[in-house]
Design a protein around this motif. Structure first.
Motif, PDB file in Angstrom:
ATOM      1  N   GLU A  27     -36.044   2.443 -22.498  1.00 45.84           N
ATOM      2  CA  GLU A  27     -34.724   2.908 -22.089  1.00 45.84           C
ATOM      3  C   GLU A  27     -33.865   1.755 -21.571  1.00 45.84           C
ATOM      4  O   GLU A  27     -32.655   1.722 -21.784  1.00 45.84           O
ATOM      5  CB  GLU A  27     -34.857   4.003 -21.015  1.00 45.84           C
ATOM      6  CG  GLU A  27     -35.419   5.307 -21.553  1.00 45.84           C
ATOM      7  CD  GLU A  27     -34.664   5.809 -22.787  1.00 45.84           C
ATOM      8  OE1 GLU A  27     -33.410   5.820 -22.752  1.00 45.84           O
ATOM      9  OE2 GLU A  27     -35.315   6.156 -23.787  1.00 45.84           O
ATOM     10  N   ARG A  83     -32.620  -0.165 -24.635  1.00 43.48           N
ATOM     11  CA  ARG A  83     -31.542   0.563 -25.317  1.00 43.48           C
ATOM     12  C   ARG A  83     -30.230   0.488 -24.530  1.00 43.48           C
ATOM     13  O   ARG A  83     -29.150   0.333 -25.116  1.00 43.48           O
ATOM     14  CB  ARG A  83     -31.950   2.023 -25.524  1.00 43.48           C
ATOM     15  CG  ARG A  83     -33.008   2.203 -26.606  1.00 43.48           C
ATOM     16  CD  ARG A  83     -33.382   3.671 -26.761  1.00 43.48           C
ATOM     17  NE  ARG A  83     -34.216   3.904 -27.929  1.00 43.48           N
ATOM     18  CZ  ARG A  83     -34.712   5.092 -28.270  1.00 43.48           C
ATOM     19  NH1 ARG A  83     -34.449   6.160 -27.497  1.00 43.48           N
ATOM     20  NH2 ARG A  83     -35.452   5.225 -29.356  1.00 43.48           N
ATOM     21  N   GLN A 130     -26.615  -1.193 -25.842  1.00 42.40           N
ATOM     22  CA  GLN A 130     -25.303  -0.516 -25.799  1.00 42.40           C
ATOM     23  C   GLN A 130     -24.253  -1.424 -25.191  1.00 42.40           C
ATOM     24  O   GLN A 130     -23.137  -1.539 -25.691  1.00 42.40           O
ATOM     25  CB  GLN A 130     -25.427   0.794 -25.013  1.00 42.40           C
ATOM     26  CG  GLN A 130     -26.228   1.876 -25.746  1.00 42.40           C
ATOM     27  CD  GLN A 130     -26.508   3.089 -24.872  1.00 42.40           C
ATOM     28  OE1 GLN A 130     -26.169   3.109 -23.686  1.00 42.40           O
ATOM     29  NE2 GLN A 130     -27.119   4.103 -25.459  1.00 42.40           N
ATOM     30  N   GLY A 174     -32.807   3.097 -32.016  1.00 38.42           N
ATOM     31  CA  GLY A 174     -32.393   4.431 -31.656  1.00 38.42           C
ATOM     32  C   GLY A 174     -31.253   4.412 -30.652  1.00 38.42           C
ATOM     33  O   GLY A 174     -31.289   3.658 -29.688  1.00 38.42           O
ATOM     34  N   CYS A 175     -30.221   5.209 -30.892  1.00 39.62           N
ATOM     35  CA  CYS A 175     -29.046   5.333 -30.020  1.00 39.62           C
ATOM     36  C   CYS A 175     -28.117   4.117 -30.077  1.00 39.62           C
ATOM     37  O   CYS A 175     -27.121   4.071 -29.349  1.00 39.62           O
ATOM     38  CB  CYS A 175     -29.435   5.573 -28.549  1.00 39.62           C
ATOM     39  SG  CYS A 175     -30.511   7.003 -28.300  1.00 39.62           S
ATOM     40  N   THR A 203     -25.209   1.585 -31.364  1.00 37.52           N
ATOM     41  CA  THR A 203     -23.946   1.715 -32.078  1.00 37.52           C
ATOM     42  C   THR A 203     -24.068   1.145 -33.477  1.00 37.52           C
ATOM     43  O   THR A 203     -23.578   1.722 -34.453  1.00 37.52           O
ATOM     44  CB  THR A 203     -22.827   0.975 -31.323  1.00 37.52           C
ATOM     45  OG1 THR A 203     -22.773   1.458 -29.981  1.00 37.52           O
ATOM     46  CG2 THR A 203     -21.474   1.181 -32.008  1.00 37.52           C
TER      47      THR A 203
END
Length: 487
Positions: free
Chosen positions: A91, A94, A98, A124-125, A127
């Motif tokens: 997490e 990620r 971002q 994953g997640c 842009t």
């Protein structure tokens, strides 16, 4: 134009990446909220500056500019490569991506140093998931060439190809994985050995020192230069790998290992490992151990380099691609001046018990300068293959100043005589403007068939005479023709 790399996370791995890029001539911009980041990276850089340049027989580019930034948005400004080396929490990674993708160039490579996560998990997640790849290195990043480059279909073809090119340009070996897997390839082998070692300690079979000796005195050295399968192929003798598997394959079903079962890391086991490790290595600080490690790695890598094998072959390819030294007379910018024939750093293994470059290495450097001058005038490998070469008849070296490992040296060469069978050279060795030594060398052209003096072919005689005529207008070097005497 200087390339720029951003390092996100300046720990052991991030600091190693910073050193690798910086010493390859890149500008490096670092983001790390740790207030000690500048000190820690500075210490890693000190070690890298001491050891990495000596792996090459040509000078590395001038260092880029290093800067530290309080925000990731500032660190990625202008970066074409972004290396993420934050803690192994998915997490967190990620969230970092971002932020990075809000501010970085859309076509910049975002490489992750993750040792465990697959690229599909990192993407994953995101842009722009196509921008993120795994670039997993090994410590110390500034010396070890391996990078596990792991991609997905989302990355396309262009970005991974650019990533491979950049990694090779900074002297690394990108191992492109065709399929993603947890922990990639190399760490899975390391974890297997680690698990077995934990069991041996827990069961009282071996200590940390015994296990390390078994690796570094035996198969570790074999693995360093030939890997697993080539090593076992040789073990099979003339019959090769098939014989090896037929002979030793049944052993795999024997109850030798507990690799399928992992011991609980209880306090007792942790204490046993820690105590044994302290007894084994506690007399050295971490920095001392790093320097011992670096010394050993440089020696091994330079040995492999001399054999043009494995990781040493990677280093030789990089050296051959350097354009710092002329390979022919046409490439010499100004033949009226002494010719640059050596430009390199002093390796760790060129120093002696006094801590400076030993006398034999002065001769080696001047010998390399002579070889380069021979190449420039056409006495190269192709010419020697026809049966002609130069043999050294006399050498005189003056040792004027000392020089230490990691320092950059250069040799400039003047041709004093290039007529007939003679090649009379005078070398100056410098560190910056400081004169370290001079070497005077008399060589005689010989026939390799008769091993007697002979006239050089016109393809060598004419360029040598041209260079000698140009150098005849220079002042005669101080010390030329001198012999050993008492002052």
């Amino acid at each position: 134009m200087t390339n720029t790399a951003a390092i996100i996370g300046g720990g052991v791995i991030g600091g190693g990446w910073a050193a690798r890029f910086l010493l390859a001539g890149w500008d490096v911009r670092v983001f790390d909220p740790d207030p000690q980041a500048q000190r820690k990276i500075g210490e890693v850089l000190d070690n890298a500056r001491r050891s990495l340049p000596g792996l090459s027989d040509v000078a590395l580019p001038d260092e880029g500019q290093l800067s530290f930034h309080d925000a990731m948005s500032d660190a990625v400004d202008g970066a074409i490569w972004i290396q993420e080396s934050v803690p192994e929490r998915l997490e967190l990674k990620r969230k970092v991506y971002q932020t990075l993708q809000e501010h970085c160039a859309p076509d910049a490579v975002i490489g992750s140093s993750t040792s465990g996560f697959k690229p599909s998990e990192l993407q994953g997640c995101a842009t722009r998931p196509d921008q993120i790849v795994v670039c997993h290195p090994f410590n110390p990043v500034y010396l070890l060439p391996l990078v596990e480059l792991v991609t997905t279909d989302l990355n396309g073809d262009d970005l991974p190809a650019r990533a491979e090119t950049i990694l090779r340009d900074i002297g690394m070996f990108p191992l492109r994985l065709t399929r993603e897997i947890d922990a990639h390839i190399a760490d899975r082998f390391l974890e297997a050995v680690w698990r077995e070692a934990l069991w041996m300690i827990k069961d009282g079979i071996a200590t940390t020192a015994e296990i390390d000796e078994a690796i570094r005195m035996g198969f570790g050295l074999r693995w360093a230069q030939m890997g697993l399968f080539e090593t076992y192929r040789i073990a099979g003798g003339e019959a090769g790998m098939r014989h090896f598997i037929e002979q030793f394959g049944p052993c795999l079903s024997w109850p030798w290992t507990k690799l399928m079962d992992v011991p609980d890391l209880t306090d007792d086991l942790i204490n046993a490992i820690a105590d044994q490790s302290d007894a084994q290595s506690g007399m050295h600080t971490i920095r001392e151990l790093e320097r011992i490690r670096d010394n050993n790695l440089v020696t091994i890598l330079r040995g492999l380099k001399a054999q043009d094998w494995g990781a040493g072959q990677v280093l030789n390819v990089r050296d051959r691609n350097s354009t710092a030294l002329a390979a022919s007379l046409d490439q010499v910018a100004d033949i009226s001046q002494p010719v640059l024939t050596v430009h390199r750093a002093v390796p760790l293994d060129w120093t002696d018990y006094n801590g400076h470059m030993n006398e034999a290495r002065y001769l080696q450097a001047f010998g390399d300068a002579t070889d380069r001058l021979m190449m420039i005038v056409g006495c190269d490998a192709d010419y020697i293959a026809t049966g002609g070469s130069y043999f050294t008849a006399e050498t005189h070296i003056r040792h004027l100043d000392e020089i230490h490992a990691g320092a950059r040296i250069r040799v400039e060469t003047q041709v004093l005589n290039g007529a007939g069978k003679k090649m009379h050279l005078f070398h100056w060795m410098y560190a910056g403007d400081r004169l370290l030594a001079t070497g005077e060398h008399m060589l005689i052209h010989v026939s390799l068939e008769t091993r007697k003096a002979s006239e050089p072919a016109a393809s060598v005689a004419e360029p040598l005479a041209r260079l000698a005529d140009a150098h005849a207008k220079l002042p005669r070097p101080e010390g030329a023709g001198a012999a050993i005497g008492v002052r």
